[in-house]
Scaffold this motif. Sequence first.
Motif, PDB file in Angstrom:
ATOM      1  N   THR A   1       0.841  -1.195   0.000  1.00 37.99           N
ATOM      2  CA  THR A   1       0.000   0.000   0.000  1.00 37.99           C
ATOM      3  C   THR A   1       0.873   1.240   0.000  1.00 37.99           C
ATOM      4  N   PHE A   2       0.439   2.237  -0.714  1.00 37.24           N
ATOM      5  CA  PHE A   2       1.087   3.549  -0.629  1.00 37.24           C
ATOM      6  C   PHE A   2      -0.003   4.606  -0.782  1.00 37.24           C
ATOM      7  N   THR A   3       0.345   5.814  -0.333  1.00 38.88           N
ATOM      8  CA  THR A   3      -0.627   6.917  -0.357  1.00 38.88           C
ATOM      9  C   THR A   3      -0.052   8.077  -1.152  1.00 38.88           C
TER      10      THR A   3
ATOM     11  N   GLY B   1      -6.608  -1.430  -5.729  1.00 36.23           N
ATOM     12  CA  GLY B   1      -7.761  -0.785  -5.118  1.00 36.23           C
ATOM     13  C   GLY B   1      -7.376   0.636  -4.731  1.00 36.23           C
ATOM     14  N   VAL B   2      -8.214   1.605  -5.109  1.00 36.36           N
ATOM     15  CA  VAL B   2      -7.929   3.014  -4.826  1.00 36.36           C
ATOM     16  C   VAL B   2      -9.006   3.554  -3.893  1.00 36.36           C
ATOM     17  N   SER B   3      -8.562   4.057  -2.729  1.00 37.45           N
ATOM     18  CA  SER B   3      -9.502   4.646  -1.754  1.00 37.45           C
ATOM     19  C   SER B   3      -9.060   6.071  -1.453  1.00 37.45           C
ATOM     20  N   TYR B   4     -10.023   6.944  -1.326  1.00 36.34           N
ATOM     21  CA  TYR B   4      -9.707   8.328  -0.919  1.00 36.34           C
ATOM     22  C   TYR B   4      -9.531   8.377   0.596  1.00 36.34           C
TER      23      TYR B   4
ATOM     24  N   TYR C   1      -3.423   3.613  -2.481  1.00 35.44           N
ATOM     25  CA  TYR C   1      -3.367   2.547  -3.472  1.00 35.44           C
ATOM     26  C   TYR C   1      -3.033   1.236  -2.766  1.00 35.44           C
ATOM     27  N   THR C   2      -3.889   0.223  -2.952  1.00 34.01           N
ATOM     28  CA  THR C   2      -3.626  -1.114  -2.411  1.00 34.01           C
ATOM     29  C   THR C   2      -3.368  -2.046  -3.603  1.00 34.01           C
TER      30      THR C   2
END
Length: 593
Positions: free
Chosen positions: A257-259, A282-285, A269-270
């Motif tokens: 994971t990185f942000t 997988g993209v999470s805000y 980002y996973t």
Amino acid sequence: MSIFSRLRSIQTNMVLSSVLLILMTIMIVSVISYYLTKDAVQSKAQEYTTELVKQINNNIKSYVNGMNYMSDLVAGNPFVQDYLSKETFASLKQEKESKESISTLLESMLVSRTDITSVNVFGYNGQFVSGRKELELNPYIDLTSLNWYRNAQEAHGQSVISPSHIQPVFKDRYPWVVSLSRELSSRDGSKKLGVFLVDLNFSVMNDMFKDVRLGQRGYLFIVDSSGKIVYHPQQQLIYSKLKYEMIDRVLEIKNGTFTSNEGSNSRMYTVQESDFGWKIVGVSYVNELVSNQNEMRLSYVGLGFICIVIAIIISFFLSQRVSQPIKQLQSYMKEVEKGNFDIHVPVPKTTEVGRLARAFNIMVGKIKELMNQVVSDQEQKRKSEMNALQAQINPHFLYNTLDSIVWMAESNKSKEVVLMTSALAKLFRASISKGEELVSIRTEIEHITNYLMIQKMRYKNKLDYQIEISDSVWDYKTIKVILQPIVENAIYHGIKMKHGPGLIRIASEETETDIHLFIEDNGNGMDEEKLRTLLLPISRSEAGRGVGVQNVHERLKLYFGPQYGLTYKSTLGVGTTVYIRFPKSLQSSEGEK
């Protein structure tokens, strides 16, 4: 009490200190709890996203494995091997039957998988067999120019998964597909026979991923090992450069994971790498990971406010309980300041304040004892001074009287000597007064009458006197021998030095609180300078004049207080009036009691 005094009070300081300490503690605990909760929620959201990505990876893997299974079946199928390895057939019928067998095999694969758009075999000798018999090759497309075809040749028998693309190989059909291609070889591997192609309907993948939601705006996308987009819900925006993904960082990570650092639009980002080279991302805000962030922040603020209110109430009651005994002790101290030493502070149960109260009671007792001792010492000192002053008067008077008796004896006036000596004895008897300090005005008048009688005998017609004392003041008390020194001073320094007869008048007045005795003479009087210094200590140095008067003045002040004593009025050549003022009192001295 002013507001500044209240701010400096122990109770206020205790309340403020407690509130400040609790406020800081609550703020620190709230901030730490908020961030710990936020991190925990974000960690849970990250775990959820990772698990979701893994699940999707497994789903895709099952699809790809199914396609690989198809390729294995086709690669090992003897009809396919035979059909592709022959350059010519014995007859058209044989060729048709062989092709029909392969087509049936491919058609059965299509029946088992509704997500497959086409299953095809392309021979290097120009053969083409499809599971869908209606499909025809696009005459305008060169197979060797297509990526999936070249990639299959370069993979040398390994299956190759291509990114999503438009499949142009069939006439009048341009489906959006994801292709698996594999080069087919002879059983001994010595001869390359053709390429097997399976097209997976992209809409199936799109349907599988479009419902995946990571928060309100989160999404999922897939890239291959070269960074090309396999699937993206907003693929058109990516191609048109209206949306950007951090593909380079995605390719650097195998699993993890990185942000991104995009401020309020930062994304997490996973990345999960698949076995066939794809990376499911997988993209999470970030600001959506904790969906109830505002509610959580308001909850901590509200909880902190409630805790502060409770802390203020508790602090107020505790500080009041501690400060109340101190305030009570302070009130007793003020009573002591006013001179009330007959107090006893109740000892509270609080250990420190109780010790302070006990120490205060002991201190007040000691002060009271010392004060009584001081009063007693002062009384003894006053009596000693009175006795000393009295001792100064008696020799002075005795000297003058004896001088008169000697003078009469020298003149052979034996009757007068007897009369004067008798009067002198009465005078001394009256002056002794059984050792009492206070005598009645009646006794004092008797004393001065005997004295004037003696002086009258000495000076004959030179001296006359009048005593006019009101009957209402006879019983009031005064210190003894206060008239004689003044009368003596009037005779020797006023009347004796004047020409003609002199008159001394003694009278009285009374007010509501005081007694006034007047001694008037018509002697020479005094000038202003002599009058000013008469009652001063320096006047004693003038040949004995003023010694008796000073004694009377000091005795009156010493016994009755500084507001009492003698007052002189005198006019040079006219006479002098002396005012004696002392308080009304019917109380006898201790000796009389």
